[in-house]
Design a protein around this motif. Structure first.
Motif, short mmCIF file in Angstrom:
data_model
loop_
_atom_site.label_atom_id
_atom_site.label_comp_id
_atom_site.label_asym_id
_atom_site.label_seq_id
_atom_site.Cartn_x
_atom_site.Cartn_y
_atom_site.Cartn_z
N HIS A 1 0.82 -1.21 0.00
CA HIS A 1 0.00 0.00 0.00
C HIS A 1 0.85 1.27 0.00
CE1 HIS A 1 -4.14 -1.58 0.77
NE2 HIS A 1 -3.42 -2.65 1.04
N ILE A 2 2.17 1.12 0.03
CA ILE A 2 3.08 2.27 0.12
C ILE A 2 3.83 2.44 -1.19
CG2 ILE A 2 5.02 3.28 1.39
CD1 ILE A 2 2.45 2.83 3.06
N ARG A 3 3.83 3.66 -1.68
CA ARG A 3 4.62 4.02 -2.87
C ARG A 3 5.63 5.06 -2.42
NH1 ARG A 3 1.59 0.52 -3.72
NH2 ARG A 3 0.30 0.10 -5.54
N GLY A 4 6.89 4.81 -2.69
CA GLY A 4 7.96 5.71 -2.27
C GLY A 4 8.70 5.13 -1.08
N GLN A 5 9.82 5.77 -0.74
CA GLN A 5 10.69 5.29 0.32
C GLN A 5 10.76 6.33 1.43
OE1 GLN A 5 12.35 2.29 0.35
NE2 GLN A 5 11.25 1.77 -1.52
N VAL A 6 10.33 5.96 2.63
CA VAL A 6 10.38 6.88 3.77
C VAL A 6 11.82 7.29 4.05
CG1 VAL A 6 9.90 7.12 6.24
CG2 VAL A 6 8.25 5.98 4.75
N ASP A 7 12.76 6.34 3.94
CA ASP A 7 14.18 6.66 4.18
C ASP A 7 14.67 7.75 3.24
OD1 ASP A 7 14.24 4.75 6.17
OD2 ASP A 7 15.33 3.27 4.98
N ASN A 8 14.30 7.67 1.97
CA ASN A 8 14.71 8.70 1.00
C ASN A 8 14.10 10.05 1.34
OD1 ASN A 8 16.17 6.80 -0.40
ND2 ASN A 8 14.63 6.50 -1.97
N LEU A 9 12.84 10.05 1.73
CA LEU A 9 12.16 11.28 2.12
C LEU A 9 12.91 11.94 3.28
CD1 LEU A 9 8.42 11.96 2.51
CD2 LEU A 9 9.91 12.39 4.43
N VAL A 10 13.22 11.16 4.31
CA VAL A 10 13.89 11.71 5.50
C VAL A 10 15.30 12.20 5.17
CG1 VAL A 10 14.77 11.14 7.80
CG2 VAL A 10 12.49 10.38 7.11
N LYS A 11 16.07 11.40 4.44
CA LYS A 11 17.44 11.81 4.09
C LYS A 11 17.45 13.11 3.30
CE LYS A 11 19.42 7.19 3.98
NZ LYS A 11 19.93 6.12 3.12
N SER A 12 16.58 13.21 2.32
CA SER A 12 16.51 14.43 1.51
C SER A 12 16.08 15.63 2.35
CB SER A 12 15.54 14.22 0.35
OG SER A 12 15.41 15.40 -0.41
N LEU A 13 15.06 15.44 3.16
CA LEU A 13 14.57 16.54 3.99
C LEU A 13 15.63 17.02 4.96
CD1 LEU A 13 12.12 18.33 4.66
CD2 LEU A 13 11.50 16.62 6.38
N VAL A 14 16.33 16.11 5.60
CA VAL A 14 17.40 16.50 6.54
C VAL A 14 18.52 17.25 5.82
CG1 VAL A 14 19.21 15.59 8.06
CG2 VAL A 14 16.86 14.73 8.25
#
Length: 116
Positions: free
Chosen positions: A92-105
């Protein structure tokens, strides 16, 4: 509450191919506090709120934020996304939470230094 923060994750549902009025109000009301800060997106809805995220990318850019649409995480069928124990079903998930967090940080640290 918003001014001292260095980055944001906007969690958006989708209503009629757009984002909710309370999120619009928060973005519009705190115009200066959002400026020169990164923003990532988590959307939920039947298609993961893709239309809402698309609109939010444009709106946040107009607020002088730095949107990161390529790292957006989309939750498809939010009501069915949890199993009996409350764990998120991976399909049910599209995308990577780890990538989101790394980029945001990375953006938060970079823009904080630039704002100083």
């Amino acid at each position: 509450m918003i001014a001292p923060l260095d980055g944001f994750v906007l969690v958006a549902s989708e209503y009629n191919h757009g984002y909710a009025a309370n999120l619009k109000n928060a973005l519009d009301f705190l115009h200066a506090e959002w400026a020169k800060k990164p923003v990532a997106f988590v959307g939920y809805g039947s298609l993961g709120a893709v239309a809402a995220i698309e609109q939010l990318v444009n709106i946040t850019a107009q607020l002088n934020m730095v949107p990161s649409p390529s790292t957006a995480v989309k939750i498809i069928d939010a009501w069915g996304a949890l199993d009996e124990s409350g764990a998120v079903k991976a399909d049910h998930i599209r995308g990577q939470v780890d990538n989101l967090v790394k980029s945001l940080v990375w953006w938060a640290e970079t823009l904080k230094a630039a704002r100083s």
